[in-house]
Design a protein around this motif. Structure first.
Motif, short mmCIF file in Angstrom:
data_model
loop_
_atom_site.label_atom_id
_atom_site.label_comp_id
_atom_site.label_asym_id
_atom_site.label_seq_id
_atom_site.Cartn_x
_atom_site.Cartn_y
_atom_site.Cartn_z
N LYS A 40 0.66 -0.95 -0.20
CA LYS A 40 -0.40 -0.13 -0.06
C LYS A 40 0.74 1.26 -0.41
O LYS A 40 0.71 2.33 -0.66
CB LYS A 40 -1.07 0.06 0.93
N TYR A 62 -0.66 6.41 13.77
CA TYR A 62 -0.81 5.06 14.75
C TYR A 62 0.62 4.78 15.52
O TYR A 62 0.36 4.59 16.56
CB TYR A 62 -1.83 3.63 14.30
N ALA A 122 -4.14 0.36 18.28
CA ALA A 122 -5.30 1.17 17.46
C ALA A 122 -6.64 0.80 18.33
O ALA A 122 -7.46 0.67 17.28
CB ALA A 122 -4.79 -0.06 16.07
N GLU A 147 -4.32 6.76 2.81
CA GLU A 147 -3.88 5.18 2.90
C GLU A 147 -3.34 4.88 4.62
O GLU A 147 -3.64 5.48 5.30
CB GLU A 147 -2.14 5.03 2.70
N ARG A 199 -0.78 -9.73 13.23
CA ARG A 199 -0.64 -8.77 13.22
C ARG A 199 -2.42 -9.15 12.08
O ARG A 199 -3.01 -8.21 12.70
CB ARG A 199 -0.28 -8.25 12.12
N ASP A 203 -6.06 -6.98 13.19
CA ASP A 203 -6.49 -5.67 12.23
C ASP A 203 -7.35 -6.24 12.29
O ASP A 203 -8.85 -5.16 11.75
CB ASP A 203 -5.28 -6.01 10.94
N ARG A 206 -10.48 -6.12 15.74
CA ARG A 206 -10.40 -5.13 15.74
C ARG A 206 -11.94 -4.48 16.63
O ARG A 206 -12.53 -4.79 15.41
CB ARG A 206 -9.68 -4.49 15.24
#
Ligand code: C5P
Length: 250
Positions: A40, A62, A122, A147, A199, A203, A206
């Motif tokens: 990204k 973040y 986060a 992004e 991760r 993600d 969450r």
């Protein structure tokens, strides 16, 4: 928290494939979301440069709050203390540099220590509300590529064009492994892959701002494509979206 300034990329607006008649010359937001290692960051920067748009790296925001918490020795189970740090710090972008309270933290925010603690920040609803608000304010009146993980789904539900960039877990881990090696950080491929799986789970699960493609996002897999090829694809998607919403189109 003070307003966030974004990086302006007015490289070569004359080469922009977007015709101003199509989307006017006012605010225009393109969101790029996706999992870690999908490419990204480079691609979003490249797209912004191609279009002559500003660029906003929300992951860096973040990361900066996480660094602020580490430096202030905040206890990770104290959600309000984390929220207070987010409310106090100033994050600014200058070119490719990230400034936290005026100090260049571009390298420091990419450390393994920051990455390992970021989920506390986060996952924090107060932080997400604050950063989401700053991101919206940063985009006011701008033509911008932004992004992150939640840009199309939560922060900019009305964005003109939403992209969800992805790639197979193996491709993503291979890229991340090479990136870390280039920065002299030692980690095996297996370690990188297992950290990435963790991760991804964090993600996606969450409670607020979970990673998911917006309903109207275009999903692009970067497997087997070079960065240039991905940017080219995105330019085409953006131009097609512009045409589709062109009030002057036949
Ligand atoms: O994009 P980057 O890897 O720098 O983002 C770091 C972390 O910040 C991500 O793993 C994710 O947990 C979090 N993040 C987020 N929402 C965003 C951008 C990043 O939760 N919009």
């Amino acid at each position: 928290m003070r307003p966030t300034q974004v990086t302006e990329r007015r490289n070569d607006p004359t080469s922009s494939p977007l015709d101003e008649r199509q989307w006017g010359d006012g605010e225009l937001v393109i969101t790029i979301d996706g999992p870690a290692g999908a490419g990204k960051s480079t691609v979003a920067r490249g797209l912004a440069a191609r279009l002559g748009f500003a660029f906003l790296d929300t992951g860096a925001m973040y990361r900066s709050v996480t660094l602020g918490c580490l430096r202030q020795g905040v206890s990770w189970d104290d959600a309000s203390a984390i929220g207070r740090v987010a409310g106090r710090v100033e994050i600014r972008f200058e070119g490719d540099r990230v400034l936290l309270d005026g100090e260049d933290v571009s390298a420091a925010i990419r450390s393994t220590e920051v990455t390992d603690h970021i989920r506390w920040v986060a996952d924090n609803a107060e932080v997400r509300a604050l950063l989401g608000g700053l991101q919206r304010r940063a985009a006011v009146g701008m033509r911008i590529v932004t992004e992150g993980r939640d840009q199309g789904s939560e922060v900019f539900p009305d964005a003109a064009c939403k992209i969800f960039l992805t790639a197979s877990p193996e491709t993503r881990a291979r890229r991340r492994h090479a990136e870390l090696a280039a920065r002299g950080q030692a980690a095996t491929y297996a370690e990188v892959l297992s950290a990435q799986i963790r991760r991804d789970q964090e993600d996606a699960s969450r409670p607020v701002g979970a990673l998911r493609p917006a309903d109207d996002a275009v999903i692009v897999s970067t497997d087997g494509l070079s960065e240039e090829q991905v940017i080219e694809r995105l330019v085409q998607i953006v131009a097609a979206r512009a045409l589709a919403t062109d009030p002057n189109a036949e």
